[in-house]
Design a protein around this motif. Sequence first.
Motif, PDB file in Angstrom:
ATOM      1  N   ARG A  59      68.128   7.608  31.604  1.00  0.00           N
ATOM      2  CA  ARG A  59      69.281   7.975  32.432  1.00  0.00           C
ATOM      3  C   ARG A  59      68.851   8.302  33.862  1.00  0.00           C
ATOM      4  NH1 ARG A  59      70.629  12.942  34.741  1.00  0.00           N
ATOM      5  NH2 ARG A  59      69.997  13.977  32.816  1.00  0.00           N
TER       6      ARG A  59
ATOM      7  N   ALA B 177      65.267   9.220  26.207  1.00  0.00           N
ATOM      8  CA  ALA B 177      66.654   8.943  26.595  1.00  0.00           C
ATOM      9  C   ALA B 177      66.970   9.544  27.957  1.00  0.00           C
ATOM     10  CB  ALA B 177      67.609   9.492  25.543  1.00  0.00           C
ATOM     11  N   ARG B 178      66.479  10.751  28.194  1.00  0.00           N
ATOM     12  CA  ARG B 178      66.720  11.390  29.490  1.00  0.00           C
ATOM     13  C   ARG B 178      66.027  10.627  30.608  1.00  0.00           C
ATOM     14  NH1 ARG B 178      63.936  15.803  31.067  1.00  0.00           N
ATOM     15  NH2 ARG B 178      63.381  16.167  28.886  1.00  0.00           N
TER      16      ARG B 178
ATOM     17  N   ASP C 192      74.228   8.422  24.054  1.00  0.00           N
ATOM     18  CA  ASP C 192      74.661   9.825  24.073  1.00  0.00           C
ATOM     19  C   ASP C 192      74.352  10.472  25.421  1.00  0.00           C
ATOM     20  OD1 ASP C 192      75.545   9.701  21.445  1.00  0.00           O
ATOM     21  OD2 ASP C 192      73.672  10.496  20.607  1.00  0.00           O
ATOM     22  N   GLU C 193      73.158  10.220  25.943  1.00  0.00           N
ATOM     23  CA  GLU C 193      72.735  10.811  27.207  1.00  0.00           C
ATOM     24  C   GLU C 193      73.619  10.332  28.363  1.00  0.00           C
ATOM     25  OE1 GLU C 193      70.205  12.879  30.013  1.00  0.00           O
ATOM     26  OE2 GLU C 193      70.386  13.050  27.828  1.00  0.00           O
TER      27      GLU C 193
ATOM     28  N   HIS D 220      76.623  12.558  30.670  1.00  0.00           N
ATOM     29  CA  HIS D 220      76.503  12.721  32.121  1.00  0.00           C
ATOM     30  C   HIS D 220      77.537  11.886  32.878  1.00  0.00           C
ATOM     31  CE1 HIS D 220      72.747  14.591  30.905  1.00  0.00           C
ATOM     32  NE2 HIS D 220      72.762  15.181  32.078  1.00  0.00           N
TER      33      HIS D 220
ATOM     34  N   TRP E  59      61.282  14.242  36.111  1.00  0.00           N
ATOM     35  CA  TRP E  59      61.375  14.250  34.640  1.00  0.00           C
ATOM     36  C   TRP E  59      60.239  15.065  34.050  1.00  0.00           C
ATOM     37  CZ3 TRP E  59      57.980  11.442  31.137  1.00  0.00           C
ATOM     38  CH2 TRP E  59      58.437  11.399  29.802  1.00  0.00           C
TER      39      TRP E  59
ATOM     40  N   SER F 272      64.434  12.259  22.535  1.00  0.00           N
ATOM     41  CA  SER F 272      65.342  12.906  23.481  1.00  0.00           C
ATOM     42  C   SER F 272      64.811  12.828  24.909  1.00  0.00           C
ATOM     43  CB  SER F 272      65.566  14.373  23.080  1.00  0.00           C
ATOM     44  OG  SER F 272      64.341  15.095  23.103  1.00  0.00           O
TER      45      SER F 272
END
Length: 302
Positions: A206, A202-203, A18-19, A23, A279, A199
Amino acid sequence: MRVFVTGASGWIGSAVTDELLAHGHKVVGLARSEESAAAIEAKGATAHRGDIDDLDSLAAGAAAADAVIHLAFRHDFTDYAGAGRTEHAAVARMLDAIEGGDRPFLVASGLAMGSSGPVLTEDDESPFRGADSMRGGSENLALDRAGRGVRPVALRFAASVHGMSDHGFVARLTEIAKERGASGYIGDGSNRWPAVHRSDAARLVRLALEKAPAGSRVHAVAEEGLRTRDIATAIGDHLGLPTESVAPEDADAHFGWIGRFFGMDAVASSARTRELLGWEPTGPTLFEDIAAGTYAPVDLPE
């Protein structure tokens, strides 16, 4: 980028998919079943049929991509050594398929390893090497390719990657508490586990894909070390159950396979990861998720 993701329909992999899609990346997800393929395609990604035993399929998926994110792992705790050998073979084959193109290769790892100080940092090398070591030594297998036409990055995930629908360690601890009628911890419960919300993990993946240089180790850690006694207490409080100590010699009988992990002390920092990738975790804490009923509705048997 066109990114080949193994474990794309899994707990972390589905959030990573999804991430990436959000993007602008294209995702090709490894799917071992029709159900997995349908879940991947429903997100707008492309399914690539195969599994981590199918080395030819893995090689083909990797070779056709601009980058690889390897998140799949066979969590077979009855034959963990065999699972490690499978992992080693899979990582080696995919690395061979992309070597020479300077493509990113991100490999999932963990934080259950020794450190040079009281807190594990990104500078601490994994002690595990070879197919018969923890997780098949896949972290070092990948990082050793730095400078050989691959951009490898080790993704070290916290013991608890938590969030709604998590079926991992904390979910199992919750099940055991309900089965036993008490929420247990080992010994005095002073050993600690790091945690991160799904979440945020996952970020981080990425950002590591886009920014991390070859040979990097990045830590998906929001909370450096939560005492296992406090984790057990949070579970017990939510379920309305007492909290109890389990003697170390009784841990295997009480907890089963998870006992060997729940007794570890694994404090880990993500300070360098935050600086490297920009991050910052923003998701709920583990205790907030437990209190919110993420792991179990209160439906104790009579």
